[in-house]
Design a protein around this motif. Structure first.
Motif, PDB file in Angstrom:
ATOM      1  N   ILE A  91      -6.191  11.654  -6.239  1.00 49.43           N
ATOM      2  CA  ILE A  91      -6.525  10.561  -5.324  1.00 49.43           C
ATOM      3  C   ILE A  91      -8.035  10.375  -5.358  1.00 49.43           C
ATOM      4  O   ILE A  91      -8.788  11.341  -5.226  1.00 49.43           O
ATOM      5  CB  ILE A  91      -6.045  10.867  -3.889  1.00 49.43           C
ATOM      6  CG1 ILE A  91      -4.513  10.917  -3.862  1.00 49.43           C
ATOM      7  CG2 ILE A  91      -6.579   9.826  -2.906  1.00 49.43           C
ATOM      8  CD1 ILE A  91      -3.915  11.388  -2.548  1.00 49.43           C
TER       9      ILE A  91
ATOM     10  N   ASN B 236       0.794  -1.229   0.000  1.00 54.56           N
ATOM     11  CA  ASN B 236       0.000   0.000   0.000  1.00 54.56           C
ATOM     12  C   ASN B 236       0.826   1.280   0.000  1.00 54.56           C
ATOM     13  O   ASN B 236       0.434   2.260  -0.633  1.00 54.56           O
ATOM     14  CB  ASN B 236      -0.974   0.007   1.180  1.00 54.56           C
ATOM     15  CG  ASN B 236      -2.073  -1.012   1.012  1.00 54.56           C
ATOM     16  OD1 ASN B 236      -2.247  -1.603  -0.050  1.00 54.56           O
ATOM     17  ND2 ASN B 236      -2.823  -1.249   2.070  1.00 54.56           N
TER      18      ASN B 236
ATOM     19  N   LYS C 158      -2.996   3.301   3.951  1.00 52.92           N
ATOM     20  CA  LYS C 158      -3.565   4.061   2.837  1.00 52.92           C
ATOM     21  C   LYS C 158      -3.374   5.570   3.058  1.00 52.92           C
ATOM     22  O   LYS C 158      -3.140   6.316   2.109  1.00 52.92           O
ATOM     23  CB  LYS C 158      -5.041   3.705   2.642  1.00 52.92           C
ATOM     24  CG  LYS C 158      -5.273   2.249   2.244  1.00 52.92           C
ATOM     25  CD  LYS C 158      -4.611   1.885   0.933  1.00 52.92           C
ATOM     26  CE  LYS C 158      -5.521   2.177  -0.225  1.00 52.92           C
ATOM     27  NZ  LYS C 158      -4.983   1.745  -1.517  1.00 52.92           N
TER      28      LYS C 158
ATOM     29  N   GLU D  20      -1.247   8.152   0.654  1.00 49.98           N
ATOM     30  CA  GLU D  20      -1.753   9.449   0.193  1.00 49.98           C
ATOM     31  C   GLU D  20      -0.766  10.567   0.514  1.00 49.98           C
ATOM     32  O   GLU D  20      -0.488  11.420  -0.333  1.00 49.98           O
ATOM     33  CB  GLU D  20      -3.109   9.764   0.833  1.00 49.98           C
ATOM     34  CG  GLU D  20      -4.261   8.985   0.269  1.00 49.98           C
ATOM     35  CD  GLU D  20      -5.609   9.495   0.770  1.00 49.98           C
ATOM     36  OE1 GLU D  20      -5.659  10.598   1.371  1.00 49.98           O
ATOM     37  OE2 GLU D  20      -6.620   8.798   0.546  1.00 49.98           O
TER      38      GLU D  20
ATOM     39  N   ARG E  40     -11.029   8.216  -3.501  1.00 46.43           N
ATOM     40  CA  ARG E  40     -11.326   7.374  -2.340  1.00 46.43           C
ATOM     41  C   ARG E  40     -12.635   6.632  -2.574  1.00 46.43           C
ATOM     42  O   ARG E  40     -13.662   7.249  -2.848  1.00 46.43           O
ATOM     43  CB  ARG E  40     -11.444   8.219  -1.076  1.00 46.43           C
ATOM     44  CG  ARG E  40     -10.149   8.888  -0.685  1.00 46.43           C
ATOM     45  CD  ARG E  40     -10.328   9.747   0.549  1.00 46.43           C
ATOM     46  NE  ARG E  40      -9.076  10.395   0.918  1.00 46.43           N
ATOM     47  CZ  ARG E  40      -8.992  11.661   1.280  1.00 46.43           C
ATOM     48  NH1 ARG E  40     -10.078  12.417   1.338  1.00 46.43           N
ATOM     49  NH2 ARG E  40      -7.827  12.180   1.613  1.00 46.43           N
TER      50      ARG E  40
ATOM     51  N   SER F 103      -7.718   5.126  -3.357  1.00 44.88           N
ATOM     52  CA  SER F 103      -7.582   5.013  -1.922  1.00 44.88           C
ATOM     53  C   SER F 103      -8.926   4.619  -1.308  1.00 44.88           C
ATOM     54  O   SER F 103      -9.769   4.028  -1.985  1.00 44.88           O
ATOM     55  CB  SER F 103      -7.047   6.334  -1.351  1.00 44.88           C
ATOM     56  OG  SER F 103      -6.659   6.189  -0.002  1.00 44.88           O
TER      57      SER F 103
ATOM     58  N   VAL G 255      -8.921   6.040   5.393  1.00 44.00           N
ATOM     59  CA  VAL G 255      -7.878   7.003   5.762  1.00 44.00           C
ATOM     60  C   VAL G 255      -8.359   7.926   6.876  1.00 44.00           C
ATOM     61  O   VAL G 255      -7.563   8.643   7.469  1.00 44.00           O
ATOM     62  CB  VAL G 255      -7.373   7.848   4.568  1.00 44.00           C
ATOM     63  CG1 VAL G 255      -6.763   6.965   3.490  1.00 44.00           C
ATOM     64  CG2 VAL G 255      -8.459   8.737   4.001  1.00 44.00           C
TER      65      VAL G 255
ATOM     66  N   GLN H 193      -4.126   7.596  -7.728  1.00 41.40           N
ATOM     67  CA  GLN H 193      -4.089   6.616  -6.643  1.00 41.40           C
ATOM     68  C   GLN H 193      -5.517   6.337  -6.197  1.00 41.40           C
ATOM     69  O   GLN H 193      -6.257   7.255  -5.850  1.00 41.40           O
ATOM     70  CB  GLN H 193      -3.267   7.145  -5.460  1.00 41.40           C
ATOM     71  CG  GLN H 193      -3.373   6.346  -4.194  1.00 41.40           C
ATOM     72  CD  GLN H 193      -2.658   4.998  -4.269  1.00 41.40           C
ATOM     73  OE1 GLN H 193      -1.991   4.667  -5.236  1.00 41.40           O
ATOM     74  NE2 GLN H 193      -2.802   4.217  -3.221  1.00 41.40           N
TER      75      GLN H 193
END
Length: 191
Positions: free
Chosen positions: A153, A85, A137, A141, A155, A107, A111, A105
């Motif tokens: 990013i 990760n 994670k 980030e 999520r 994610s 987080v 990314q």
């Protein structure tokens, strides 16, 4: 591989055989996905794969996603969860920076610690402290945000899919628990 305009893929991605990766390819075939079948913890292999693809955007869908397994590795920065990760995402970010490619990314909402009074916003930095999966994670980030690469990013929260051959998603897990009576719905209503 479906080819985008001029015969070139628009995106290349790691983790295209996983739950989120397969669904993304189903929903957006026009992106001309170029699967990067590479061990993301191997920097040299990542460099070679990223530089070899003609795609201008690299999406990291690969991740260690076994939340229970991650908890068993809590605090272990040499464990597979952290290596995949965090180090894996960092390897891709660095390779994208060197190759002049944009990095996306994928994610998770893990987080966030979840103990905040108000709602979290998409612009908030992760604050995970106790859940190791969330910590890894979050660390990924943070690493990406400070890398010298164009990045985004995304999520996701509780992914599920139409067909689940390999991994049980949240919807199927709840349905199975209801079927077997290991959980029961609260049908009493409010109050």
């Amino acid at each position: 591989m479906i080819e985008a305009s001029y015969g070139l893929p628009l995106v290349a991605a790691t983790g295209t055989t996983g739950m989120v990766g397969r669904r993304a390819k189903e929903l957006f075939p026009e992106l001309g996905w170029d699967p990067l079948a590479v061990d993301i913890t191997d920097q040299a292999a990542v460099e070679a794969a990223v530089s070899a693809t003609p795609a201008a955007v690299i999406i990291n869908l690969a991740a260690y996603t076994d939340v229970s397994g991650a908890r068993q590795q809590s605090g272990d920065k040499d464990g597979s969860c952290y290596r995949i990760n965090v180090h894996g995402a960092g390897n891709i970010a660095r390779a994208c920076a060197r190759a002049g490619k944009h990095f996306v990314q994928v994610s998770t909402d893990y987080v966030f610690e979840g103990d905040r009074q108000g709602p979290y916003l998409e612009t908030d930095d992760g604050d995970a402290r106790t859940d190791w999966y969330g910590v890894t994670k979050r660390d990924a980030e943070d690493l990406i945000k400070h890398a010298d690469v164009g990045w985004a990013i995304v999520r996701v929260s509780f992914p599920y899919q139409r067909h689940s051959e390999r991994k049980t998603d949240l919807v199927r897990r709840i349905a199975e628990q209801l079927r077997t009576g290991t959980i029961t719905p609260d049908v009493s209503g409010p109050g």
